[in-house]
Design an enzyme around this catalytic site. Structure first.
Site, mmCIF file in Angstrom:
data_model
loop_
_atom_site.group_PDB
_atom_site.id
_atom_site.type_symbol
_atom_site.label_atom_id
_atom_site.label_comp_id
_atom_site.label_asym_id
_atom_site.label_seq_id
_atom_site.Cartn_x
_atom_site.Cartn_y
_atom_site.Cartn_z
ATOM 1 C CB VAL A 169 91.565 -74.724 -36.261
ATOM 2 C CG1 VAL A 169 91.711 -74.448 -34.763
ATOM 3 C CG2 VAL A 169 90.999 -76.120 -36.506
ATOM 4 C CE1 TYR A 170 90.584 -72.186 -31.265
ATOM 5 C CE2 TYR A 170 90.241 -69.843 -30.881
ATOM 6 C CZ TYR A 170 90.859 -71.038 -30.545
ATOM 7 O OH TYR A 170 91.744 -71.069 -29.498
ATOM 8 C CB SER A 171 83.784 -71.756 -36.046
ATOM 9 O OG SER A 171 83.500 -71.639 -34.670
ATOM 10 C CB SER A 172 85.692 -74.771 -40.235
ATOM 11 O OG SER A 172 85.637 -76.048 -39.622
ATOM 12 N N GLY A 173 87.247 -71.501 -39.469
ATOM 13 C CA GLY A 173 87.461 -70.180 -40.051
ATOM 14 C C GLY A 173 86.354 -69.185 -39.778
#
Length: 342
Positions: A62-66
């Protein structure tokens, strides 16, 4: 750099971990909240970390949407074999009804996506980001066990679980004969010591390692914030984790005093305190700027005296909560007599 065993495994991890939540494009999904490094700086941070002896890097789908996983994979490149990659799943990447959680469907889907983004064929530590109340733990454990048997995952960990959830997961894995969680990732700082009540004792009793996130309390312990200063930067936009500022500023005052005596930074002393605490395996450090990371890496060289640790302990102490305020009894005495003695 010191290296500690990750729980009851034969895997050794550096006492500092590089956290990559800030790895994002400058106009990315997280840039407005916590800042973004861009690929060039992300690669430089990985370089500096490896040179300092860090061997484990933490990210999440989920960090920075991948994008964090993508950047970490690019930054490591051919040095993949020199590093341990820890990533996570749980949070929804889109809005579908089966996107959230740790069902077998979600686990199998998200591990493949993370492997692709990271540019690798295995994940060293695959962590459940949160407890999923909608999926039986048995289903989650069997799916993760399959990934270990398939060679796509080496070890499994959990994050943000309460102590009873940790104990339940450990007991079920033993009962079912599946791979057990070997680590707990949890929040811990001088202004956030709640995990000392039950999570650290549970992890130590069960033989789980700990990876500590937000050790500077979202920047509150960075040295930028004092009673006279105004909140700015990341905490102005994203005041998380929450902090009791009245107690927190007392802690910061003492940190400033100790830091000045050691020619160190407040952040370094804050991190060093954690490295002196029982049950702590590795502390996750992250940064938006190169100089922040260099400063954080220096925490591994800071030695605190027993007196300095005790002073910080006293200022940041938790208020006793039930049942911990009930004094322990000795054989031959009653509970009432113990209260009288105290």
């Amino acid at each position: 750099m010191k290296y500690n065993p990750l729980g009851n495994t034969g895997l050794y991890v550096s006492e500092l971990t590089l956290g990559t939540m800030t790895f994002d494009e400058e106009d990315g999904s997280y840039s407005g909240l916590i800042g973004a490094t861009g690929q060039e700086l992300a690669t430089k941070m990985v370089d500096l970390s490896l040179e300092a002896g860090i061997n484990i890097f933490d990210t999440a789908n989920v960090y920075s949407s991948g994008m964090s996983e993508i950047m970490l994979g690019k930054a490591l490149g051919a040095r993949r074999q020199d590093a341990l990659i820890a990533t996570k799943l749980y949070n929804a990447m889109t809005s579908g009804p089966n996107d959230l959680g740790t069902s077998r469907l979600a686990i199998m889907r998200e591990v493949e996506a993370s492997l692709t983004r990271l540019g690798t064929d295995y994940i060293d530590l695959y962590q459940v980001h949160m407890f999923d109340p909608t999926t039986p733990l048995e289903e989650t454990l069997r799916a993760l066990d399959d990934l270990v048997r398939q060679g796509k995952v080496r070890y499994i960990g959990l994050s943000n679980f309460s102590a009873w959830q940790i104990a339940k997961a450990d007991g079920l894995a033993k009962l079912m004969g599946t791979e057990k969680f070997c680590s707990v990732q949890a929040y811990y700082s001088l202004v956030g010591r709640e995990l000392e009540r039950e999570i650290i004792p549970a992890a130590m009793d069960l033989g789980l390692g700990t990876l500590i996130w937000s050790p500077l309390a979202g920047g509150f312990l960075s040295g930028k914030f004092t009673r006279e200063g105004e909140v700015s930067g990341r905490r102005a936009n994203f005041p998380f984790p929450p902090v009791d500022t009245d107690q927190g500023y007392d802690v910061v005052d003492k940190l400033v005093e100790i830091a000045e005596s050691k020619n160190a930074s407040v952040a370094q002393v804050s991190l060093a305190w954690l490295l002196h605490k029982p049950g702590v395996t590795s502390v996750i450090v992250g940064a938006r700027k190169e100089e922040q990371l260099i400063d954080n890496l220096g925490a591994a060289e800071i030695a605190l005296s027993d007196e300095e640790v005790a002073q910080l302990d006293a200022l940041s102490a938790l208020k006793p909560e039930y049942p911990n305020y009930i004094p322990p009894q000795q054989r031959g005495e009653t509970l009432f007599s113990r209260f009288q003695n105290d």
